[in-house]
Design an enzyme around this catalytic site. Structure first.
Site, PDB file in Angstrom:
ATOM      1  CD  GLN A  31      53.922  59.894  69.939  1.00  0.00           C
ATOM      2  OE1 GLN A  31      52.906  59.808  69.531  1.00  0.00           O
ATOM      3  NE2 GLN A  31      54.147  59.869  70.798  1.00  0.00           N
TER       4      GLN A  31
ATOM      5  NE  ARG B 174      48.527  53.876  67.960  1.00  0.00           N
ATOM      6  CZ  ARG B 174      48.045  53.118  68.098  1.00  0.00           C
ATOM      7  NH1 ARG B 174      48.380  52.310  66.722  1.00  0.00           N
ATOM      8  NH2 ARG B 174      47.066  52.047  68.270  1.00  0.00           N
TER       9      ARG B 174
ATOM     10  CB  ALA C 277      53.507  64.053  62.188  1.00  0.00           C
ATOM     11  CG  HIS C 278      52.333  62.386  66.581  1.00  0.00           C
ATOM     12  ND1 HIS C 278      52.890  62.115  67.404  1.00  0.00           N
ATOM     13  CD2 HIS C 278      52.784  63.949  66.354  1.00  0.00           C
ATOM     14  CE1 HIS C 278      53.928  63.549  68.242  1.00  0.00           C
ATOM     15  NE2 HIS C 278      53.187  64.390  67.950  1.00  0.00           N
ATOM     16  CG  ASN C 279      48.252  63.870  68.791  1.00  0.00           C
ATOM     17  OD1 ASN C 279      47.390  63.397  68.492  1.00  0.00           O
ATOM     18  ND2 ASN C 279      48.947  64.586  69.472  1.00  0.00           N
TER      19      ASN C 279
END
Lengths: 350, 350, 350
Positions: free
Chosen positions: C196, C216, C237-239
């Site tokens: 991550q 991130r 959440a991520h992305n």
């Protein structure tokens, strides 16, 4: 940290193809990869989409999917080996015994010399913090807490008193562990607080996401088993028992005394009533609702509010979407039956 | 704090049986009780399961359910009296005027001498903190806030400016009170912030769980009535009016200007649209969804998305589960009607 | 800040009626307005309910809805112009370069002289904080973060390292930006952490509510577009890629890699599976559930779990409520068909 392809392959115990001396600096996705990147290609579908113009240091791929002109490490599980390689290439910085002068450490606290303590950290009396822990800015460790080795507590993590945490556990920013459970007894006029004097035990290798909350047991222990991973904004109520290797996605809430056995997988925004019991390995879809006292059986996947086995829920949901047709079919049947009745009456009267 | 059985019985105003001089040190559940524990046995079912081998200092039980050979206090409501006894045996530590030197207190703040102030607390200008409050590490009290007597603010509670809190109110770690409400007016290109210049009033004896958020009124007041108990990760939007003695379980969200009258009970993960109105004493099941502007009537229990009276919802949910049968019944009817039509045509043509 | 009616009208570019020299001190709702208040009357319905006894300094109203005897500013969009006037009358206090001595600022951080830094703030190495930012008590700015001009970070906001934030962005208390995303690869025994190591980019004029969490990117970037407004306790959440001018109400959760295009409007407690794609301008009702990979089309409003177009969902929900009648209709049909069969058999045997 820069590593050669042959060093990475050796670390992973895998063969490589191409120039083993090429340096690799970082893990990347295709989109932002450059000549110092390690990437992975999970399967043949991904390999077919791999743009030929991309230049990377190395790709971890399955045998038979190697892109032309690219150094490769050959793996049966490229994503898993990519994750392993990442911990070699971009390891988290170890604790080096740095203590910010603004940190407030109680005289009776027992903090290993190797521990990193960020600015404005507060460690309470009789707390024990073992080798290699990193406490980021603003962390509060309550009286009598115990942290195992190499734990990472990100900024503003709050541990209420007497919480116990195992080794290598990671708590993200704003996580609260050991807050009072939600228990009252109504005396006819007011809600009298039921004692919340238990503790929390979090075992080894657990990771808990930002702003999640773990309540202490009322009289006993709230327990989170080794290797369990919990996402952001999750609520774990008093006396909940979570097994090993459980995965819980964001915003899920688990009510008091519920038992989640090992290797259960739980989607986001799931809700559990109290005293539910989820057996080993069960999978529960996002937004599902589990009634109080409900037992979910091993080997099954569940979904819906309230939960039903997935195949049943899918069928019901499809039929839900066909309600208009069912209504029309019933109307059509009514008409036909009415005309049948009329025709029959006519026949009878003849 | 150690007490004798006769002291506890006297405090509760209840009779006891056995040795009144036996010392009691703590409240416990059966599982972890020992010879210095006070336990409770709520009813005959629990009494029947009580393991005879357990040795405790004293059990609070209903008359007729006394375990053999155990000192008992006789109560009509054992769990309630157990909760009361807990506050005698394990009282929360009172404030003693301890102020950590790292706390930052504005010169114009009016903080009673008796108040405990933990490390790294920040109290803003013109704030007033009354007798007996305990502010744990990292608490932020904004400009002009008022705290009544004997409040407990756990670590990292944030009060935005001008928030007012009554007596004996408990805010758990990470609670945010007085943040801007979520209000914008779209000008065709951008969302223009609607003023969020109101306040928050939290009355006496309220308890709010970890990481819950209470927004300030946009122009008026967000209000939480006396004796109301709110669990972790709950969202209360601007201008919400919550009455007295309300209970709200974890992760519930209440949209702007909704009114919750006294003694309403709300499960976890419930969502309220704005301007809903929940009348006195209503019960709402977990994960329910209340539409904007909806009125929920006193005397009723509600469930479902959107909410329906519980009996109706249960019936509909049961019928939802019977959709496959209904579909089969319709198919069977179609076949029968078709053959009836054929038979009838045959008769008619004869 | 006191302003005359003519000053306000001039600022808004609107005509006024009555005494332009009257002083206005504040924005108010009707309920608590006094002789120094600016109020607004959005439309004829509100005008008809306006109590004649209220005395205010000025009302912003539509032409034709002016209350008798009240100074007015005439607007086609009273609520919007009221919001604009509020920013003139009650502007947020600008940064004045105040730095509390308890703040911990890394020597390598680049903080503009104009920035306000509250007590117990921690700014990490190589961070850059531009002109006019206000960092309230307890804020943590991680290593290498970049903040644009005039951002406001309320108490205890946490920025993990390398987060980038645009101009005039507001983060409310307890917001966490840049925490690790929730990604693991199961190796058959344990969940191995997927790297991550990406970042977060939040553009200009974004506002994020209290205790929300923004992870991130795993390898890439989590992005929140300019002018987007996010309520309390939201999980990103991520992305995830969120466009411009998006509105997201409280407690909504967005799973990894989901794309939300510009001007989408999302209710509270909505859940998105990963890799969903919501096209420009879509509206999603509260508590809806969007399946992984689902595409929601521009021009449509969606609701339900899983989501369906609103008109379809409303129809299905109405039919769900009519399941008891459908069941009865089927039963009645069965009876009729049975007696038809009997009657027909009788006829045939004759």
């Amino acid at each position: 940290m820069s590593r050669t392809i042959s060093e990475i392959a050796s670390y992973l115990g895998l063969p490589f193809q191409g120039d083993g001396d090429t340096k690799v600096d970082k893990v990347s996705s295709w989109e932002i990869a450059d000549a110092s990147s390690l990437i992975y290609i999970e399967n043949k579908e991904m390999a077919a989409q791999f743009p030929r113009t991309i230049r990377v240091a190395c790709a971890i791929v399955m045998a038979g999917s190697e892109p032309v002109g690219t150094n490769t490490i050959i793996s049966e599980k490229p994503k898993l080996d990519f994750a392993r390689a990442a911990s070699l290439l971009q390891p988290s910085r170890p604790a080096m015994g740095l203590r910010h002068s603004s940190a407030i450490i109680a005289a009776s606290a027992d903090v290993d010399d190797s521990v990193n303590i960020g600015p404005l950290v507060a460690i309470g009396p009789h707390a024990r913090v073992r080798r290699g822990c990193i406490l980021h800015a603003g962390v509060v460790v309550g009286e009598g807490c115990v942290l195992g080795e190499e734990c990472i507590l990100y900024p503003n993590v709050i541990l209420y008193p007497q919480v116990e945490i195992g080794n290598r556990t990671i708590l993200h920013a704003g996580v609260v562990v050991g807050s009072d459970g939600f228990g009252y007894v109504f005396d006819g006029a007011a809600h009298i607080k039921f004692p919340q004097v238990g503790t929390v035990l979090i075992e080894d290798d657990v990771e808990i996401g930002a702003n999640s909350t773990i309540d202490r047991g009322s009289l006993g222990v709230t327990r989170i088993g080794a290797g369990t991973k919990i996402d952001n904004l999750v609520q774990v109520a008093h006396n909940v028992q979570i097994g090993k290797g459980v995965v819980i996605a964001a915003q899920t809430g688990i009510s008091g005394s519920t038992i989640i056995e090992d290797y259960v997988v739980i989607g986001g925004q799931v809700g559990f009533g109290d005293h539910a019991h989820v057996q080993k390995g069960v999978v529960i879809g996002s937004k599902a609702g589990v009634l109080p006292g409900k037992i979910l059986r091993s080997g099954e996947t569940y979904w819906g509010i309230p939960v039903r086995p997935l195949s049943e829920f899918k069928r019901l949901n499809a039929l839900f979407g066909r309600l208009p047709q069912m209504k029309e079919e019933i109307s059509a049947l009514k008409e036909k039956v009415t005309s049948l009745q009329a025709a029959l009456q006519k026949l009878e009267s003849e």
